[in-house]
Design a protein around this motif. Structure first.
Motif, mmCIF file in Angstrom:
data_model
loop_
_atom_site.group_PDB
_atom_site.id
_atom_site.type_symbol
_atom_site.label_atom_id
_atom_site.label_comp_id
_atom_site.label_asym_id
_atom_site.label_seq_id
_atom_site.Cartn_x
_atom_site.Cartn_y
_atom_site.Cartn_z
ATOM 1 N N LEU A 18 19.657 -66.748 -34.028
ATOM 2 C CA LEU A 18 20.635 -67.180 -35.025
ATOM 3 C C LEU A 18 20.474 -66.401 -36.325
ATOM 4 N N ILE A 19 19.229 -66.231 -36.778
ATOM 5 C CA ILE A 19 18.973 -65.551 -38.058
ATOM 6 C C ILE A 19 19.336 -64.067 -37.960
ATOM 7 N N GLU A 20 18.890 -63.405 -36.889
ATOM 8 C CA GLU A 20 19.146 -61.969 -36.738
ATOM 9 C C GLU A 20 20.641 -61.660 -36.711
ATOM 10 N N ASN A 21 21.364 -62.366 -35.853
ATOM 11 C CA ASN A 21 22.787 -62.077 -35.702
ATOM 12 C C ASN A 21 23.595 -62.502 -36.920
ATOM 13 N N SER A 22 23.192 -63.603 -37.547
ATOM 14 C CA SER A 22 23.871 -64.023 -38.780
ATOM 15 C C SER A 22 23.652 -62.994 -39.887
ATOM 16 N N PHE A 23 22.451 -62.434 -39.942
ATOM 17 C CA PHE A 23 22.141 -61.426 -40.959
ATOM 18 C C PHE A 23 22.995 -60.177 -40.763
#
Length: 314
Positions: free
Chosen positions: A45-50
């Motif tokens: 979630l964090i990687e793709n949102s970033f």
């Protein structure tokens, strides 16, 4: 825990509820598995949102290549959210029951998003083909309207086929057992529970796999054969390295996705084992989506530069 929920109808037993066995065979590792999958889900979630945020904020990344990368990152979030929250719920509560409708819904969304990923990877390879092989025509060919059209085809092109496939599978009778030896409602383990001859369903799986996986994969191979031929004709080693760096990360993601998924869906049902199905499924449903953003960001100089500008700005 209820292991069967079967009703009698016309002298045949028909399953009305399934049991996802998942990782119940590892009772001493439930806490570890929950922690591992929770961390992996947060990372995805964090990687793709970033990637989505940095691409939208940095004007230097407002290019067709990164437009499709934003779509890909959002797709990965949706893709893992079809399976991982359910896995976490089952491990946390030890409630492995899933209704007939919920199982069909999960399969339909999973298959549709997998088809979207397959088509989107082909679209991204076409974008790289135009950029490297026809750079002068690139702004005209990959204009905003064309990019939007290609993105819509990626998102909705496979939906009718996968919806039809799901309806076909869940119109079968499931008897004697409702225990799915898997961690989500995937085609191979669900078909194993069906009564009677499922050869028609398996044939439909192959047809859909050819349309939504084999054809996009062949288009990707065709694009990259022309890309590599063009790169090798470049006069300088620096030019060849720069051109190859823009598409090598995409090629790695293609190999990861198509390699593991094709083994699962193109193998005959009789040759499937529960362990191999779970390991392969873990790879292309969770592990690959976790590494894809790293592959795209760490191997892309423009993304790294955009990260530095964002960090300096804050």
């Amino acid at each position: 825990m209820r292991h069967t929920d079967i009703r009698e109808e016309d002298n045949a037993s028909t399953v009305t509820q399934f049991l996802l066995l998942g990782f119940s065979g590892l009772p001493n590792l439930q806490g570890f598995l929950f922690g591992m999958f929770f961390i992996m889900y947060c990372i995805i979630l964090i990687e793709n949102s970033f990637i989505i945020v940095i691409t939208r904020l940095d004007p230097a990344l407002h290019k067709p290549m990164y437009f499709f990368l934003v779509n890909f990152s959002f797709l990965e979030i949706c893709y893992v959210s079809v399976t991982l929250p359910r896995i976490l719920y089952s491990i946390w509560t030890q409630d492995r029951n899933i209704s007939f409708l919920a199982c069909a819904t999960q399969m339909c969304f999973f298959l549709t998003l997998a088809a979207t990923e397959s088509i989107l990877l082909a679209v991204m390879s076409f974008d790289r083909y135009v950029a490297i092989c026809n750079p002068l025509h690139y702004p005209m060919v990959m204009n905003p309207a064309k990019c939007t059209h290609l993105a819509l085809v990626s998102w909705f092109g496979g939906m009718p086929f996968q919806l039809g496939q799901t309806c076909q599978i869940f119109s079968l009778h499931f008897c004697n057992s409702n225990q799915i030896d898997h961690f989500f409602c995937d085609i191979p383990p669900v078909l194993k529970l069906a009564c009677g001859n499922t050869s028609v369903n398996e044939l439909y799986v192959y047809i859909v796999a050819i349309l939504l996986a084999a054809i996009p994969f062949m288009l990707i191979l065709s694009s990259y054969s022309k890309i590599i031929a063009t790169i090798l004709r470049l006069p300088t080693a620096e030019g060849r390295a720069k051109a190859f760096s823009t598409c090598s990360s995409h090629l790695v993601v293609v190999v990861l996705f198509f390699g593991s998924a094709s083994i699962t869906y193109l193998m005959p049902k009789s040759t499937h084992s529960a362990v191999s199905d779970k390991l392969l499924s873990l790879f292309y449903t969770i592990v690959a989506p976790m590494f894809n953003p790293m592959i795209y960001s760490l191997r892309n100089k423009e993304v790294i530069a955009a990260m530095r500008r964002l960090l300096l700005r804050t």
